[in-house]
Write an enzyme that holds these catalytic residues in place. Structure first.
Site, PDB file in Angstrom:
ATOM      1  N   HIS A 218      43.857 -66.634  -6.109  1.00 13.69           N
ATOM      2  CA  HIS A 218      44.617 -66.962  -7.326  1.00 13.69           C
ATOM      3  C   HIS A 218      44.717 -65.746  -8.235  1.00 13.69           C
ATOM      4  CE1 HIS A 218      45.835 -69.149 -10.985  1.00 13.69           C
ATOM      5  NE2 HIS A 218      44.943 -68.376 -11.593  1.00 13.69           N
ATOM      6  N   GLU A 219      43.605 -65.044  -8.422  1.00 13.96           N
ATOM      7  CA  GLU A 219      43.637 -63.856  -9.269  1.00 13.96           C
ATOM      8  C   GLU A 219      44.515 -62.769  -8.649  1.00 13.96           C
ATOM      9  OE1 GLU A 219      42.639 -64.086 -12.196  1.00 13.96           O
ATOM     10  OE2 GLU A 219      41.604 -65.996 -11.890  1.00 13.96           O
TER      11      GLU A 219
ATOM     12  N   HIS B 154      48.034 -63.109  -9.678  1.00 12.14           N
ATOM     13  CA  HIS B 154      48.418 -62.452 -10.928  1.00 12.14           C
ATOM     14  C   HIS B 154      48.786 -60.985 -10.685  1.00 12.14           C
ATOM     15  CE1 HIS B 154      47.599 -65.839 -13.441  1.00 12.14           C
ATOM     16  NE2 HIS B 154      46.312 -65.866 -13.168  1.00 12.14           N
TER      17      HIS B 154
END
Length: 246
Positions: free
Chosen positions: A118-119, A122
């Protein structure tokens, strides 16, 4: 903060009472906001804890999966660093650094892999110039200052009957609410990107991906809860300001 129960012969903040004591009905908004936030935090903690016990069959840790996801997207320049704490994971677009927490970096679990991915989502957004992320990053300084000044200005204005300050406090708090609103598409999009990359490249199998989706959905709900909580607090500020004008 104003006292929940206050006594005044001529003036009160509240909806009703007896014997000179009145209950501030706007505190119900604070209670609701607290319960929403608490429920979301408990849900994400329990979901993460559950899937953090499910080991990936590949044995990949959060850091290893993150490196794969980054490299697959040509993000060789993004560093992976350790940050202390649990679920303090984040991507820093300024230094192009992915920071993974104690609960993620060396853990070979479904939860750790999906949170790390998920990071990475980004970082992919940053590379692509994803609009909401660019806008959120631009608003960070304003949101930080607004969140620090909103409450002091509002309550000084309320206590001293200075409508200009109470209005300024409401406007500043509204900036923080807008920032949280913009955060929602950023977080949901990062999760979608992460799950797609993990699935399309067979980094983890479909059954593990299903568990990871639950972890990321629970995490996303914390942002929804934070926005709902902030909106309720904003409504309370508006109600208190209107009551003082009346």
């Amino acid at each position: 903060m104003l006292n929940l129960l206050s006594y005044n012969n001529n003036y009160y903040y509240g909806g009703g009472g007896y014997g000179g004591y009145y209950f501030d009905g706007t505190y119900l908004l604070i209670v609701i906001a607290f319960l929403i936030t608490l429920a979301a935090q408990m849900f994400v903690n329990s979901t993460f804890k559950k899937y953090n016990k499910v080991r990936t069959r590949s044995g990949l840790t959060g850091a290893q999966a993150a490196r794969q996801v980054l490299d697959l997207n040509g993000l060789y320049n993004v560093r992976i660093e350790h940050i202390s704490g649990s679920l303090t994971d984040h991507y820093d677009p300024r230094s192009k650094t992915l920071r993974l927490s104690d609960s993620t970096i060396d853990q070979p679990s479904v939860a750790a892999v999906c949170v790390a991915a998920h990071e990475c989502g980004h970082a992919v957004q940053d590379q692509a110039g994803y609009g909401p992320l660019v806008l959120r990053s631009a608003l960070v300084p304003a949101a930080s200052i607004s969140s620090q000044l909103a409450w002091p200005l509002f309550f000084i204005g309320l206590i001293m009957s200075l409508e200009m300050l109470t209005t300024a406090g409401i406007i500043l708090f509204s900036v923080a609410v807008v920032f949280q609103l913009i955060t929602l598409p950023v977080e949901f999009n990062a999760s979608r990107r992460a799950l797609k990359i993990l699935g399309d490249n067979h980094i983890i199998p479909a059954d593990e991906l299903s568990g990871g989706r639950k972890v990321l959905t629970a995490a996303a709900l914390t942002y929804v809860a934070a926005l709902a909580s902030s909106i309720l607090q904003l409504l309370r500020l508006i109600a208190l300001a209107n009551r003082r004008r009346d």
